[in-house]
Scaffold this active site. Structure first.
Site, mmCIF file in Angstrom:
data_model
loop_
_atom_site.group_PDB
_atom_site.id
_atom_site.type_symbol
_atom_site.label_atom_id
_atom_site.label_comp_id
_atom_site.label_asym_id
_atom_site.label_seq_id
_atom_site.Cartn_x
_atom_site.Cartn_y
_atom_site.Cartn_z
ATOM 1 C CB CYS A 1 -0.987 -0.031 1.151
ATOM 2 S SG CYS A 1 -2.344 1.161 0.944
ATOM 3 C CE LYS B 1 -9.728 4.586 3.530
ATOM 4 N NZ LYS B 1 -9.908 4.426 5.000
ATOM 5 C CB SER C 1 -7.975 0.547 2.972
ATOM 6 O OG SER C 1 -8.325 1.548 3.894
ATOM 7 C CG HIS D 1 -4.016 -3.045 2.932
ATOM 8 N ND1 HIS D 1 -2.900 -2.962 3.733
ATOM 9 C CD2 HIS D 1 -4.353 -1.773 2.621
ATOM 10 C CE1 HIS D 1 -2.570 -1.689 3.911
ATOM 11 N NE2 HIS D 1 -3.430 -0.944 3.245
ATOM 12 C CD GLU E 1 -1.766 -6.269 4.614
ATOM 13 O OE1 GLU E 1 -1.811 -5.089 5.014
ATOM 14 O OE2 GLU E 1 -1.694 -6.584 3.408
ATOM 15 N NE ARG F 1 -9.728 4.632 11.186
ATOM 16 C CZ ARG F 1 -8.877 4.143 10.287
ATOM 17 N NH1 ARG F 1 -7.845 3.410 10.659
ATOM 18 N NH2 ARG F 1 -9.067 4.381 8.987
#
Length: 273
Positions: free
Chosen positions: A107, A128, A157, A200, A202, A214
């Site tokens: 990323c 985003k 992300s 991502h 992972e 969040r």
């Protein structure tokens, strides 16, 4: 094999678990070394924890490593040079070229590596990118994606992007896979010493949900992650549809880019011998 993880994520323990779990799926045995930035003060992880489990660059700079992972970091909206640890990160990335067989950038870590090593600029996005996106392979004979389906999913992300056109214009870089929705996703360097993944792989099942909640709590009014919650309803549990390819990518990297390329005498890493 000795693998160094430069963990730039604020949620360091969660990132450790994600990476250790996925690396542990390979039958190849690895010793993991965790690296922190000496020039940055972590706000989310205690210094006592970092002192106990993490090395600083000064402590490992005279060693050689089979592989290295550089994680993402939530600093995309800051210019690279304004990141407080940028100078140290550049020093580490330069060091990796001569002291690590293969380095896997994730990323923002991929954007930073492409910028530092190849002058590839990042570009800010109007909104985003957050969600699970479909990707297609540009090549099928690359060991890194051996066993991949022609179409696969990957979580993303981020607020910025690197453009495939910029990467294609550099003959030392190869776009292995990309997405119509989110652009270049898996990039390798000419000699396969560097891997850049803009997403991502992972991530756990609930990571994007955590980030969404969040941001809601911060009053940011985020969009619901794309293709993540069934019927785009955050009350539904996410469907995981990327884990098999995630395990395959990291296993292929460890096998073909790290294990099979590291010289028997690890001190020869970075030399012509």
């Amino acid at each position: 094999m000795k693998v160094l993880i430069l963990n730039l994520m604020p949620t360091k323990i969660e990132t450790e678990i994600q990476l250790l779990r996925i690396l542990g799926n390979s039958p190849l045995q690895t010793d993991i070394f965790l690296l922190q930035m000496a020039t940055h003060e972590s706000k989310n992880t205690s210094q006592a924890y970092l002192d106990k489990f993490y090395y600083t660059f000064d402590e490992i700079k005279d060693r050689k490593f089979d592989g290295m992972i550089i994680t993402g970091a939530p600093v995309e909206n800051i210019s690279f040079e304004d990141v407080d640890y940028w100078e140290e990160l550049c020093m580490i990335m330069d060091w990796s070229v001569k002291n690590v067989t293969s380095t896997f950038h994730i990323c923002w870590g991929a954007q930073a590596g492409l910028y530092h090593h190849y002058c590839i600029q990042k570009h800010h996005l109007d909104e985003k990118i957050s969600g699970i996106y479909s990707h297609t392979l540009n090549v099928k004979d690359e060991p890194l994606i051996r066993g991949f389906d022609d179409v696969f999913n990957m979580p993303h992300s981020r607020h910025t992007e690197v453009r495939a056109s910029d990467i294609h214009s550099n003959p030392r870089l190869h776009v292995i896979a990309e997405s119509k929705s989110v652009g270049a996703s898996i990039i390798t360097s000419e000699k396969a010493g560097q891997v850049f993944v803009t997403g991502h792989f992972e991530y756990d099942a609930g990571t994007l949900a955590y980030e969404y909640e969040r941001d809601l709590g911060r009053g940011l009014e985020p969009n619901i992650p794309d293709n993540y919650f069934p019927h785009d309803d955050p009350q539904n549990d996410p469907v995981v549809n990327w884990r098999a390819h995630a395990n395959l990518l990291f296993t292929n990297w460890l096998n073909y880019y790290v294990y099979q390329r590291t010289p028997y005498d690890i001190s020869k890493v970075g030399t012509d011998e």
